[in-house]
Every structure is written in C-alpha cells, then in structure tokens.
Design an enzyme around this catalytic site. Structure first.
Site, mmCIF file in Angstrom:
data_model
loop_
_atom_site.group_PDB
_atom_site.id
_atom_site.type_symbol
_atom_site.label_atom_id
_atom_site.label_comp_id
_atom_site.label_asym_id
_atom_site.label_seq_id
_atom_site.Cartn_x
_atom_site.Cartn_y
_atom_site.Cartn_z
ATOM 1 N N HIS A 205 8.187 18.509 -7.100
ATOM 2 C CA HIS A 205 8.987 18.119 -5.930
ATOM 3 C C HIS A 205 9.257 19.256 -4.948
ATOM 4 O O HIS A 205 9.873 19.055 -3.917
ATOM 5 C CB HIS A 205 10.317 17.487 -6.350
ATOM 6 C CG HIS A 205 11.288 18.458 -6.967
ATOM 7 N ND1 HIS A 205 11.152 18.925 -8.243
ATOM 8 C CD2 HIS A 205 12.400 19.048 -6.478
ATOM 9 C CE1 HIS A 205 12.143 19.753 -8.521
ATOM 10 N NE2 HIS A 205 12.910 19.861 -7.463
HETATM 11 N N1 UDP Z 1 15.013 15.490 -14.993
HETATM 12 C C1 UDP Z 1 15.288 14.192 -15.382
HETATM 13 N N2 UDP Z 1 14.363 13.221 -15.132
HETATM 14 C C2 UDP Z 1 13.166 13.473 -14.540
HETATM 15 C C3 UDP Z 1 12.876 14.806 -14.155
HETATM 16 C C4 UDP Z 1 13.830 15.790 -14.386
HETATM 17 O O1 UDP Z 1 16.341 13.920 -15.950
HETATM 18 O O2 UDP Z 1 12.365 12.531 -14.351
HETATM 19 C C5 UDP Z 1 16.040 16.532 -15.224
HETATM 20 C C6 UDP Z 1 15.567 17.757 -15.974
HETATM 21 O O3 UDP Z 1 15.635 17.562 -17.362
HETATM 22 C C7 UDP Z 1 16.542 18.813 -15.491
HETATM 23 C C8 UDP Z 1 16.835 18.391 -14.078
HETATM 24 O O4 UDP Z 1 16.451 17.034 -13.973
HETATM 25 O O5 UDP Z 1 17.737 18.759 -16.261
HETATM 26 C C9 UDP Z 1 16.038 19.253 -13.127
HETATM 27 O O6 UDP Z 1 16.149 18.755 -11.855
HETATM 28 P P1 UDP Z 1 15.093 19.051 -10.696
HETATM 29 O O7 UDP Z 1 13.763 19.351 -11.267
HETATM 30 O O8 UDP Z 1 15.220 17.910 -9.734
HETATM 31 O O9 UDP Z 1 15.730 20.309 -9.946
HETATM 32 P P2 UDP Z 1 15.523 21.875 -10.050
HETATM 33 O O10 UDP Z 1 15.884 22.275 -11.443
HETATM 34 O O11 UDP Z 1 14.114 22.191 -9.685
HETATM 35 O O12 UDP Z 1 16.483 22.431 -9.056
#
Ligand code: UDP
Length: 365
Positions: A205
């Site tokens: 993403h």
């Molecule tokens: N996550 C989730 N479902 C999904 C993909 C990710 O619950 O289909 C969770 C993942 O386990 C983590 C969080 O979302 O706890 C991460 O969010 P994201 O990747 O959107 O944000 P980033 O960490 O890159 O800021």
C-alpha cells in the site's frame, strides 16, 4: 490526569489497544479517545475496535479520505475545538500517519504536552510521506517512546534532549502476544485450503509502490511469478484497489488469491503459518520478526533496522528475478523444519504499554 489518545488509521488501532488497557489500571487517569476517521470503513477500522477490545471513541472527527493537505487540515480544524474543550494534560499520538502529525501540531500550539509512541524511526527517505510525519511529530513531542535503540540514536542526532526519550519496546508486539492464541484458533490457512509454511502472504500500500502504474505492474508481475511456485494470498488495501481501477488493471491473474483486507485476528492467523511474507508495511515487518516468519520487504529502505539486524526481515530489490529468488531461499529455510534464525529484539516482550503507562503517570500530571 486527563489523557487524550488519537487514532486514525489501521496501524494506530493495533498500537493504542494495549496503552488504553494499561492506563485503565490507574484510577487517577481519565482517558478520552479521538478517532479522526482517516480510515473509516468496516475492514480498516470497525473490526479492529471489536477484535482488539478498544473502547468506542468519545468523538469521531469523520474527516475521511482527501489529499494529504486537505486531510491534515481537516483533522487539525476538527481536533482544535476538542482539545480546547477537554483541556487534556497530555495528547498521545502513535505511528506516522497524517492524524499523528496533525494532532501533535494542534496540541503543541495549544501548549498541551505531546507523547509520541513509536518515535525516532527513520527511513532517511524524504519522498515518503510517513517520514515527514515522523520527523515533524518528534520535533513537537515532549515524551518520545521508542521501539528500538536505533530510534534513540536518531533522536539524539536530531538534538532531542535525552530526558525526553524513553526506550520502552513495541506496543504492536504487546498486541500480537496478547491476541496470538485467539488468532491461532482461526486457522485461516485451513479455511483457505493452504498448507502451513507452503504459502506466501503479500501486502502492498505504500505510495511509492502503488501510486505509479509502472511500479505496481512490475510488482504484480513479480507476484505472478511467485504464484507459479507457491500459493499466494493477497489482501488488497483499498488504496491499492483504487489504483488498480484507475490504471485499468481489471483483474489479477487467477493464480493470486485476492481477498479483502483482513481483520486483525484472521491476518495474524495467516501470517503465523506463512512460509514467507512480502510486504511494504511497517507493522508487518515487525510482526513477522516476532513470529519468526521470513519477511521480504519490497522497499529500498526500512525505518525498522532491528528487524533486519536481529529479525527475519530482508530488503529486496524491486526486480521480479530478485524477488523470486528471495522467495525461493525463504521457503527453503523451512525444508529442514526449523525456519529462519532470529532473535526477539530487546524489550519486545509484551510489556511496552506497561512501561509507557508508568512514564505517563509519573511525569505526565
Ligand atoms: N493488517 C491486518 N489486515 C490486513 C493487513 C494488515 O490486520 O489485511 C494489520 C497488520 O497485522 C498490522 C497492521 O495492519 O498490525 C499494519 O498496518 P498497515 O500495513 O496498514 O500500516 P503500516 O504498518 O505500514 O503503517
């Protein structure tokens, strides 16, 4: 003592849950929760409140999607009167999203102390919107809670006074340890007909990977190559889904199992049994390290170097052959039954929120 917590986007919910739970043990602390509405739908927001036992927000600012400037401005405009009315002693912001920086700026200008959870992480890549949010939020914060030692070094190098910095560990891993037994009961891999350690999970993403047609097509091509080796599950983030539509990429090859974004427990269940994970997510790099599952990060850099130095993370060049080869060697790690070598990073012990609460209560009132 009055504490206002701010959440806005999926990773924020995972981080705030243990902090609120821990502060609930302190009867002299009044907590309020603000949801900015940066993420607002069922799959990216509501399911996390239910599954992670997060209280219903005291107020929803309902800002929704918009360009980064409009969204940040809307959050600031909506949060200022809330802050003026509630007069918190401390505003707690987490992570690196627009809600984090917007509310930190409002609070700092009103003279309210700001606590930043997950401070000091740096990719040193100024083209990443999150990097700008991190640096600005840290500069505005009075209490900076860090997840790894590299973050302390970054903050000290930027001139943050050492007494403001608290190395506490990782609240995302607090949540993981707490909910892992529940997630394991889901057995999502069984429901999808997958064999443990013989499938890959993909999440994408980051703007640099999905906002350009060429970058997204290259990654899809690479994922298709992997799907010929091993089953691939791809929970598609709404941002990525929107880009696929905009770029006229109608349907992905049938060999890739595309699903809606998963709730936390289902996603954790899938990660836990995966053979390899390919991602550009920050949180997923950390969760795979805690689970001991090989992670291939589809980015040229990471703000979480401990996951590479001690965990299971590896940065992979954005080239189909390099990705395919990295998947092959990650899966081979399971062939003798042991999986990758890894150490749990320092203080990733499920007690980060406890340490944060202690600091907030002792120096926050
Ligand atoms: N996550 C989730 N479902 C999904 C993909 C990710 O619950 O289909 C969770 C993942 O386990 C983590 C969080 O979302 O706890 C991460 O969010 P994201 O990747 O959107 O944000 P980033 O960490 O890159 O800021």
């Amino acid at each position: 003592m009055k504490i206002v917590h701010v959440v806005g986007a999926r990773p924020n919910f995972v981080k705030i849950s243990p902090i609120i739970r821990e502060l609930n043990k302190h009867s002299d602390v009044v907590q309020k929760l603000v949801h900015t509405g940066q993420h607002y739908d069922e799959t990216l927001s509501r399911v996390f409140f239910e599954e992670l036992d997060i209280p219903t927000p005291d107020i929803e600012l309902g800002v929704g999607s918009a360009s980064q400037a409009v969204q940040t401005a809307r959050i600031m405009m909506a949060f200022e009167p809330v802050c003026v009315e509630w007069k918190p002693d401390i505003v707690v912001v987490v992570g690196d999203v627009n809600s984090t920086v917007a509310c930190a700026l409002v609070a700092a200008k009103l003279g309210v102390r700001v606590a930043h959870v997950e401070a000091g992480l740096r990719s040193f890549d100024w083209s990443m919107p999150e990097e700008i949010n991190r640096v600005v939020t840290d500069r505005l914060s009075d209490l900076l809670f860090t997840t790894e030692r590299s973050a302390n070094e970054n903050l000290l190098r930027e001139g943050i006074p050492p007494e403001r910095i608290h190395f506490v560990g990782n609240v995302m891993i607090d949540t993981l340890f707490r909910y892992l037994p529940r997630a394991r009961q889901r057995q999502l891999h069984c429901r999808l007909g997958l064999t443990p350690r013989r499938y890959a999970v993909v999440t994408l993403h980051r703007p640099s990977n999905v906002d350009s047609k060429a970058a997204l097509e290259l990654l899809l091509h690479a994922i298709q190559g992997i799907a010929s080796q091993v089953p691939v599950v791809f929970p598609i983030h709404p941002r990525t889904r929107r880009r696929l539509e905009e770029f006229g990429i109608q349907s992905l090859p049938r060999s890739i199992r595309c699903v809606e974004p998963l709730g936390y427990l289902d996603f954790l269940s899938l990660l836990d049994q995966a053979g390899v994970v390919l991602t550009d997510s920050g949180g997923v790099q950390e969760e795979t390290t805690a689970l001991g599952v090989p992670c291939l990060t589809l980015r040229p850099n990471t703000e979480r170097p401990v996951t590479v130095a001690e965990g299971t993370n590896r940065l992979v060049a954005l080239a189909p052959e390099a990705i395919k080869e990295a998947v092959r060697s990650a899966l081979a790690l399971w062939e003798n039954g042991s999986g990758p070598c890894q150490r749990l990073p320092e203080l990733w012990d499920g007690r980060a929120a406890e340490r944060i609460a202690r600091v907030l209560v002792n120096c926050g009132g």
